[in-house]
Design a protein around this motif. Structure first.
Motif, short mmCIF file in Angstrom:
data_model
loop_
_atom_site.label_atom_id
_atom_site.label_comp_id
_atom_site.label_asym_id
_atom_site.label_seq_id
_atom_site.Cartn_x
_atom_site.Cartn_y
_atom_site.Cartn_z
N HIS A 70 0.85 -1.19 0.00
CA HIS A 70 0.00 0.00 0.00
C HIS A 70 0.89 1.24 0.00
N ILE A 71 0.25 2.36 -0.24
CA ILE A 71 0.92 3.66 -0.16
C ILE A 71 0.32 4.37 1.05
N ALA A 72 1.18 4.96 1.87
CA ALA A 72 0.69 5.67 3.06
C ALA A 72 1.00 7.15 2.93
N PHE A 73 -0.03 7.96 3.11
CA PHE A 73 0.13 9.41 3.07
C PHE A 73 -0.21 9.98 4.44
N SER A 74 0.65 10.88 4.94
CA SER A 74 0.30 11.60 6.16
C SER A 74 -0.60 12.76 5.77
N VAL A 75 -1.60 13.00 6.57
CA VAL A 75 -2.64 13.98 6.23
C VAL A 75 -2.72 15.03 7.33
N ASN A 76 -2.55 16.32 6.96
CA ASN A 76 -2.62 17.37 7.97
C ASN A 76 -4.04 17.94 8.12
N ASN A 77 -4.90 17.70 7.16
CA ASN A 77 -6.30 18.14 7.24
C ASN A 77 -7.20 16.91 7.36
N TRP A 78 -6.98 16.16 8.42
CA TRP A 78 -7.58 14.85 8.68
C TRP A 78 -9.09 14.84 8.48
N ASP A 79 -9.82 15.71 9.17
CA ASP A 79 -11.29 15.69 9.10
C ASP A 79 -11.80 15.99 7.69
N LYS A 80 -11.19 16.93 7.00
CA LYS A 80 -11.60 17.29 5.65
C LYS A 80 -11.41 16.12 4.68
N VAL A 81 -10.24 15.48 4.76
CA VAL A 81 -9.96 14.36 3.85
C VAL A 81 -10.94 13.21 4.10
N LEU A 82 -11.16 12.87 5.36
CA LEU A 82 -12.06 11.76 5.67
C LEU A 82 -13.50 12.07 5.26
N LYS A 83 -13.86 13.34 5.24
CA LYS A 83 -15.19 13.74 4.81
C LYS A 83 -15.36 13.54 3.30
N ASN A 84 -14.26 13.72 2.54
CA ASN A 84 -14.31 13.67 1.08
C ASN A 84 -14.03 12.30 0.50
N ILE A 85 -13.50 11.38 1.29
CA ILE A 85 -13.10 10.07 0.78
C ILE A 85 -13.68 8.98 1.67
N GLY A 86 -14.31 7.98 1.06
CA GLY A 86 -14.83 6.84 1.82
C GLY A 86 -13.69 6.01 2.38
N CYS A 87 -13.69 5.78 3.68
CA CYS A 87 -12.59 5.06 4.33
C CYS A 87 -13.13 3.98 5.25
N GLU A 88 -12.23 3.08 5.63
CA GLU A 88 -12.54 2.08 6.65
C GLU A 88 -12.61 2.79 8.01
N SER A 89 -12.88 2.04 9.07
CA SER A 89 -12.93 2.65 10.40
C SER A 89 -11.54 3.15 10.80
N VAL A 90 -11.53 4.19 11.59
CA VAL A 90 -10.28 4.81 12.04
C VAL A 90 -9.73 4.00 13.21
N GLN A 91 -8.42 3.76 13.18
CA GLN A 91 -7.73 3.03 14.23
C GLN A 91 -6.54 3.86 14.71
N THR A 92 -5.78 3.31 15.65
CA THR A 92 -4.57 3.96 16.14
C THR A 92 -3.38 3.09 15.77
N ASP A 93 -2.33 3.72 15.21
CA ASP A 93 -1.16 2.94 14.78
C ASP A 93 -0.20 2.69 15.93
N TRP A 94 0.95 2.12 15.61
CA TRP A 94 1.96 1.74 16.59
C TRP A 94 2.54 2.93 17.33
N PHE A 95 2.36 4.11 16.78
CA PHE A 95 2.96 5.31 17.34
C PHE A 95 1.93 6.30 17.89
N GLY A 96 0.67 5.85 18.02
CA GLY A 96 -0.37 6.69 18.60
C GLY A 96 -1.08 7.62 17.63
N ARG A 97 -0.82 7.46 16.33
CA ARG A 97 -1.49 8.30 15.33
C ARG A 97 -2.76 7.62 14.83
N LYS A 98 -3.75 8.43 14.47
CA LYS A 98 -4.95 7.88 13.83
C LYS A 98 -4.58 7.45 12.41
N PHE A 99 -5.19 6.35 11.96
CA PHE A 99 -4.99 5.93 10.57
C PHE A 99 -6.22 5.19 10.09
#
Length: 145
Positions: A70-99
């Motif tokens: 897969h390709i992973a992109f860090s997103v600084n406008n998290w809420d806006k991007v998730l509003k515009n793109i259909g995604c799976e449920s949000v989880q927390t990664d190994w470093f405490g970030r939402k993904f």
């Protein structure tokens, strides 16, 4: 020193260009060739070289082929991007970030990670699915920090 210059993708239609624009990428150059179209896009330090050609075979996904997962992109406008793109449920990664994960119009898996300036080790329960998968794959407990 090694740096990532760009990611090259083969897509079937212009719809993929619109998908990557929703993530914040901007088209910087377009080259029309007799057999495909090459579109260069950039967002911050990340470059995409996208080949639009509907004649390429479909992506192998089941079973998943070796190579790029897969390709992973860090997103600084998290809420806006998730509003515009259909995604799976949000989880927390190994470093405490939402993904979360999504796919582009051709099925390429895309991971979206909350952009943070400070990354910490996260506390995980030993019954979480990824911990179990890590144990099975590597025969040891995960240790990421």
């Amino acid at each position: 020193m090694v740096g990532l210059d760009h990611i090259a993708l083969i897509v079937s239609s212009e719809e993929s260009i619109q998908f990557y624009e929703k993530l914040g990428f901007k088209e910087t150059k377009r080259i029309e060739r007799s057999y495909d179209t090459v579109v260069f896009m950039r967002c911050g330090q990340v470059g995409l070289e996208i080949f639009i050609d509907p004649k390429h075979p479909e992506r192998v996904s089941d079973p998943e082929a070796k190579g790029l997962r897969h390709i992973a992109f860090s997103v600084n406008n998290w809420d806006k991007v998730l509003k515009n793109i259909g995604c799976e449920s949000v989880q927390t990664d190994w470093f405490g970030r939402k993904f979360t994960f999504t796919v582009d119009p051709d099925g390429q898996p895309i991971e979206l990670i909350e952009q943070k300036t400070e990354i910490n080790s996260a506390n995980f329960k030993t019954d979480e699915k990824w911990v179990q998968e890590y144990r099975e794959q590597f025969g040891t407990e995960p240790n990421f920090m």
